[in-house]
Design an enzyme around this catalytic site. Structure first.
Site, mmCIF file in Angstrom:
data_model
loop_
_atom_site.group_PDB
_atom_site.id
_atom_site.type_symbol
_atom_site.label_atom_id
_atom_site.label_comp_id
_atom_site.label_asym_id
_atom_site.label_seq_id
_atom_site.Cartn_x
_atom_site.Cartn_y
_atom_site.Cartn_z
ATOM 1 N N LYS A 89 -15.790 -7.463 6.320
ATOM 2 C CA LYS A 89 -14.767 -8.508 6.488
ATOM 3 C C LYS A 89 -14.316 -8.677 7.943
ATOM 4 O O LYS A 89 -13.310 -9.316 8.205
ATOM 5 C CB LYS A 89 -13.547 -8.168 5.620
ATOM 6 C CG LYS A 89 -13.816 -8.192 4.130
ATOM 7 C CD LYS A 89 -12.534 -7.882 3.374
ATOM 8 C CE LYS A 89 -12.772 -7.522 1.939
ATOM 9 N NZ LYS A 89 -11.617 -6.843 1.342
ATOM 10 N N ARG B 197 -1.834 -6.248 -8.327
ATOM 11 C CA ARG B 197 -0.625 -7.035 -8.031
ATOM 12 C C ARG B 197 -0.363 -8.064 -9.123
ATOM 13 O O ARG B 197 0.773 -8.328 -9.474
ATOM 14 C CB ARG B 197 -0.778 -7.764 -6.690
ATOM 15 C CG ARG B 197 -0.730 -6.848 -5.499
ATOM 16 C CD ARG B 197 -1.228 -7.542 -4.278
ATOM 17 N NE ARG B 197 -2.614 -7.968 -4.461
ATOM 18 C CZ ARG B 197 -3.403 -8.430 -3.508
ATOM 19 N NH1 ARG B 197 -2.940 -8.563 -2.291
ATOM 20 N NH2 ARG B 197 -4.638 -8.779 -3.756
ATOM 21 N N SER C 233 -2.866 -7.895 3.022
ATOM 22 C CA SER C 233 -3.133 -7.677 4.453
ATOM 23 C C SER C 233 -3.545 -8.989 5.103
ATOM 24 O O SER C 233 -3.182 -9.273 6.250
ATOM 25 C CB SER C 233 -4.236 -6.634 4.630
ATOM 26 O OG SER C 233 -3.845 -5.403 4.080
ATOM 27 N N HIS D 45 0.847 -1.203 0.000
ATOM 28 C CA HIS D 45 0.000 0.000 0.000
ATOM 29 C C HIS D 45 0.885 1.257 0.000
ATOM 30 O O HIS D 45 0.614 2.222 -0.715
ATOM 31 C CB HIS D 45 -0.895 0.044 1.243
ATOM 32 C CG HIS D 45 -1.920 -1.047 1.303
ATOM 33 N ND1 HIS D 45 -2.050 -1.880 2.386
ATOM 34 C CD2 HIS D 45 -2.877 -1.431 0.426
ATOM 35 C CE1 HIS D 45 -3.046 -2.736 2.173
ATOM 36 N NE2 HIS D 45 -3.562 -2.480 0.986
HETATM 37 O O1 PNS Z 1 -8.768 -3.138 0.283
HETATM 38 P P1 PNS Z 1 -10.024 -3.729 -0.308
HETATM 39 O O2 PNS Z 1 -10.753 -4.543 0.733
HETATM 40 O O3 PNS Z 1 -9.743 -4.506 -1.563
HETATM 41 O O4 PNS Z 1 -10.966 -2.475 -0.702
HETATM 42 C C1 PNS Z 1 -12.258 -2.679 -1.229
HETATM 43 C C2 PNS Z 1 -13.039 -1.339 -1.293
HETATM 44 C C3 PNS Z 1 -13.078 -0.656 0.044
HETATM 45 C C4 PNS Z 1 -12.388 -0.429 -2.314
HETATM 46 C C5 PNS Z 1 -14.489 -1.698 -1.787
HETATM 47 O O5 PNS Z 1 -14.985 -2.749 -1.009
HETATM 48 C C6 PNS Z 1 -15.434 -0.511 -1.718
HETATM 49 O O6 PNS Z 1 -15.322 0.423 -2.483
HETATM 50 N N1 PNS Z 1 -16.391 -0.546 -0.766
HETATM 51 C C7 PNS Z 1 -17.347 0.507 -0.546
HETATM 52 C C8 PNS Z 1 -18.759 0.046 -0.879
HETATM 53 C C9 PNS Z 1 -19.012 0.144 -2.356
HETATM 54 O O7 PNS Z 1 -18.945 1.205 -2.956
HETATM 55 N N2 PNS Z 1 -19.316 -1.017 -2.972
HETATM 56 C C10 PNS Z 1 -19.538 -1.122 -4.388
HETATM 57 C C11 PNS Z 1 -18.227 -1.362 -5.118
HETATM 58 S S1 PNS Z 1 -18.490 -1.534 -6.850
#
Ligand code: PNS
Length: 163
Positions: free
Chosen positions: A44, A93, A131, A20
């Site tokens: 999660k 990645r 993570s 990150h």
């Molecule tokens: O680090 P991560 O867990 O891969 O991040 C995922 C994240 C936070 C970017 C994604 O889950 C998110 O944007 N969540 C907010 C809810 C949302 O907008 N959901 C629709 C996504 S298309």
């Protein structure tokens, strides 16, 4: 500041890793302002609270003058709108990340057509890093000092000694 110059880098950051941090550093060179935004309503079941994740992120972005830290709830597109941002940054990645990332990017575009998602390849030296793996290795007593910032390593040790 023009909306195109602000990029939002969203994620769970549970916890932030060197992968990150590498992405944050690359973004800080490419954009006028980077907002690292951690999710509040994470399904999660995170190890670190939002307050702890924000503290760690604040510490790691401290060297960068154009990076700030925030948290958000609900849809990412609504958060982007509220910040007046039209760019989302995600790290890739490996090819295996791409399918999920593309789905999210296209859904976000459907919800907010002016919002663009930009992908930056992660440093190859961190391409295996996540993570989830860091938490697992740390919980089982493995060495994580080379893959997370020192503040994160310390907090992981504290967390796991209390569990
Ligand atoms: O680090 P991560 O867990 O891969 O991040 C995922 C994240 C936070 C970017 C994604 O889950 C998110 O944007 N969540 C907010 C809810 C949302 O907008 N959901 C629709 C996504 S298309």
């Amino acid at each position: 500041m023009p909306a195109q110059k602000i990029v939002i880098y969203p994620g769970s950051f549970d916890p932030p890793t060197n992968g990150h941090l590498d992405l944050i550093e690359r973004a800080s060179k490419a954009f006028a302002h980077v907002v690292v935004a951690t999710l509040r309503n994470d399904s999660k079941r995170p190890l670190f609270t939002v307050a702890e994740r924000l503290e760690m992120l604040r510490e790691v972005v401290e060297p960068f003058g154009n990076v700030s830290v925030d948290s958000f709830e609900g849809l990412l597109v609504d958060y982007a709108r509220s910040r007046g941002a039209k760019l989302i940054l995600r790290g890739i990645r490996a090819i295996s990340d791409y399918e999920y990332e593309l789905q999210m990017a296209l859904m976000n575009r459907k919800l907010y057509p002016e919002l663009e998602t930009i992908f930056i390849p992660a440093a190859e030296s961190y391409s295996y890093l996540s993570s989830r793996l860091v938490k697992e290795v740390s919980a089982l007593g493995g060495e994580i000092d080379d893959v997370v910032p020192p503040t994160v390593a310390r907090r992981l040790r504290e967390k796991h000694s209390k569990l």
